[in-house]
Design an enzyme around this catalytic site. Structure first.
Site, PDB file in Angstrom:
ATOM      1  NE  ARG A 211      -3.735  -2.394   1.933  1.00 24.01           N
ATOM      2  CZ  ARG A 211      -4.954  -2.530   2.359  1.00 24.01           C
ATOM      3  NH1 ARG A 211      -5.521  -1.562   3.059  1.00 24.01           N
ATOM      4  NH2 ARG A 211      -5.653  -3.615   2.100  1.00 24.01           N
ATOM      5  CD  GLU A 213      -1.926   3.104   3.906  1.00 22.70           C
ATOM      6  OE1 GLU A 213      -2.422   4.229   4.078  1.00 22.70           O
ATOM      7  OE2 GLU A 213      -2.534   2.039   4.017  1.00 22.70           O
ATOM      8  NE  ARG A 219      -3.839   3.266  13.153  1.00 17.32           N
ATOM      9  CZ  ARG A 219      -4.047   4.581  13.287  1.00 17.32           C
ATOM     10  NH1 ARG A 219      -3.310   5.285  14.125  1.00 17.32           N
ATOM     11  NH2 ARG A 219      -4.984   5.177  12.586  1.00 17.32           N
ATOM     12  CG  HIS A 220      -0.767   3.186   8.448  1.00 14.71           C
ATOM     13  ND1 HIS A 220      -1.182   4.073   9.393  1.00 14.71           N
ATOM     14  CD2 HIS A 220      -1.889   2.719   7.840  1.00 14.71           C
ATOM     15  CE1 HIS A 220      -2.506   4.146   9.380  1.00 14.71           C
ATOM     16  NE2 HIS A 220      -2.965   3.328   8.447  1.00 14.71           N
ATOM     17  CD  GLU A 357      -9.571  -1.178  10.169  1.00 17.87           C
ATOM     18  OE1 GLU A 357     -10.017  -0.037   9.977  1.00 17.87           O
ATOM     19  OE2 GLU A 357      -9.156  -1.913   9.242  1.00 17.87           O
ATOM     20  CB  SER A 360     -11.784  -4.360   6.889  1.00 17.67           C
ATOM     21  OG  SER A 360     -11.437  -3.143   7.421  1.00 17.67           O
ATOM     22  NE  ARG A 408      -2.750  -1.535  11.310  1.00 21.36           N
ATOM     23  CZ  ARG A 408      -3.609  -0.621  10.886  1.00 21.36           C
ATOM     24  NH1 ARG A 408      -4.883  -0.720  11.207  1.00 21.36           N
ATOM     25  NH2 ARG A 408      -3.197   0.381  10.158  1.00 21.36           N
TER      26      ARG A 408
END
Ligand code: ATP
Ligand code: AMO
Length: 434
Positions: A211, A213, A219-220, A357, A360, A408
């Protein structure tokens, strides 16, 4: 090395050859000790200077810290030794010397910042508490795999070089594929659905996701490990049961098998398997509860996504893992199915840990026409996804699934401050090597 004994297996009365790294040399004058470390622990090698061959003593005590040595000798009981045994050496061989200037101190006596540690992972992983993280990570993955197999899932591997994105067009890493535009896969989403629609029915994958990001947070990651599930004839509630099953399996495996690692991390008293079932809180109730905490400057209204502050407020209120269910359709991706009796409401859910989180998921839209409508509503060109949508014309059962962030999971279980602690070689905005 067939003739090598792990330090943990060296028993008094044995003649053993141990091999590993020089952890420490303690010279007390007439007697000196080399503490040798291998993957199983440490062992003391005793040098009595007046009674031993000078060359042997010189080799054993002259070697620099972190050099690799091989020592043969008699293993004896010695209550004063750190592990209760010691080796009186008959031979000492320096297998690979270490430069006396080390970029970080594996004994941990001198602290190093995370960046230095990540630049020198080989040395960093010589520390018990760092090795413990990756032993536990390995145990988590083993337990998760086993749990999925108990749920009758088949492990799959899907391509990581793909033609289209699925999780929002802006976070893709483009690459060229023989002159054509391609991307690193953001999620196995479409592929796992295609296999759930086959006779295989229930699948899981543990693999990398990529990703792009832009932000840099604790946390990424730009390359993360996703633990994915997809099951035919499942709805969102079944998928939540599977989430809870695999997350619990991870905690239970650590409790059963990782006592030493928890101790190395100083977590032996703190660690516990979550006791209560994870509550399932609807999005509507969640925003009400968040507003009632009074922690936010502005009240949330139906349709808002939850900010980090909002998640934090709810996490503190709930105090453990919890699901948020029935999200507004608009803030969930095209592949998530809406409730039949209320198209504003989706079957999408998240699993939250009080800190962030973790998951998902949701039930998927399995009706071909509705799926095409969903693409159009999100401004995506359904023609580009024809390889996926066409299989929805040949008997696609209702199905549901989820993606769980592997790092995570490790991070929240162990209370790590930074997600980079849970990856050997993290990829982030600043870090492309090692
Ligand atoms: P030296 O002759 O080296 O001055 P010593 O032989 O009189 O010393 P030791 O009994 O060897 O005295 O003790 C030196 C220190 O090392 C003491 O603190 C002792 O407790 C410790 N020591 C001795 N032998 C061992 C061993 N096998 N393992 C751990 N510690 C030891
Ligand atoms: P989502 O995009 O929410 O859903 O990702 C699922 C989980 O993956 C983890 N995760 C990350 N971890 C670290 N760094 C990142 N950059 C990162 N991005 C995601 C999180 C997150 O909860 N296809 C859906 C899943 C599904 O519906 O099956 C998906 O990818 O823990």
């Amino acid at each position: 090395m067939q003739d090598r004994t792990y330090t943990a297996d060296a028993e008094p009365g044995d003649d053993a050859t141990v091999a590993g790294w020089v952890h420490e040399i303690r010279d007390l004058g007439g007697i000196a000790f080399l503490i040798l470390r291998d993957t199983t622990g440490k062992i003391q090698i005793k040098f009595e200077k007046d009674e031993m061959d000078d060359d042997l003593v010189e080799t054993g005590l002259g070697v620099s810290r972190e050099s690799v040595v091989k020592v043969s000798g008699a293993v004896e009981e010695e209550p004063r030794a750190p592990t209760g045994v010691e080796v009186t050496p008959e031979s000492v061989e320096v297998v690979a010397p270490a430069d006396p200037e080390l970029p970080l101190d594996p004994s941990g006596k001198v602290d190093a910042d995370l960046s230095t540690r990540l630049d020198n992972r080989t040395l960093d992983l010589r520390k018990d508490e760092v090795q413990a993280i990756f032993e536990i990570r390995s145990e988590i993955l083993r337990a998760v795999r086993e749990q999925f197999r108990e749920f009758r899932c088949t492990e799959i591997n899907t391509p990581k070089i793909v033609a289209t994105g699925t999780e929002g067009g802006t976070e893709l890493f483009p690459i060229t594929y023989f002159g054509e535009e391609a991307f690193m896969n953001q999620s196995p989403q479409l592929f796992k659905q295609l296999i759930a629609g086959s006779n295989v029915e229930r699948v899981f994958e543990i693999g990398p996701i990529f990703r792009a990001e832009e932000h840099n947070t604790p946390r990424h990651l730009n390359e993360a490990t996703s633990i994915d599930f997809e099951g035919a004839f499942c709805d969102q509630n079944d998928a939540m049961d599977v989430v809870e099953g695999v997350v619990r399996a991870a905690y239970e495996a650590i409790e059963a098998n990782c006592g030493d690692e928890l101790e190395a991390l100083g977590l032996e008293d703190e660690f516990g398997v979550p006791e209560e079932a994870f509550p399932r809180i609807s999005y509507e109730d969640a925003i009400e509860r968040i507003n009632a905490t009074g922690e936010l400057d502005e009240q949330l209204v139906w349709g808002d996504d939850l900010s980090t502050e909002a998640e934090k407020a709810l996490g503190q209120d709930v105090g453990g893992h919890y699901f948020i269910t029935d999200w507004p359709s608009e803030i969930k991706p095209f592949y998530i199915k809406d409730h039949d009796d209320d198209p504003q409401l989706s079957t999408g859910f998240d699993l939250m840990h009080p800190r962030m989180e973790l998951v998902s998921g949701g039930q998927r839209e399995h009706r071909h026409e509705k799926l095409i409508e969903g693409f159009e509503q999100q401004g995506l060109d359904p023609d580009q996804f024809e390889y996926y949508t066409k299989m929805f014309k040949y008997g696609m059962p209702p199905h549901a699934g989820f993606g769980l962030g592997g790092e995570r999971l490790v991070m929240t279980i162990l209370g790590l401050d930074n997600i980079r602690e849970a990856v050997l070689f993290p990829r982030d905005r600043q870090r492309l090597s090692p």
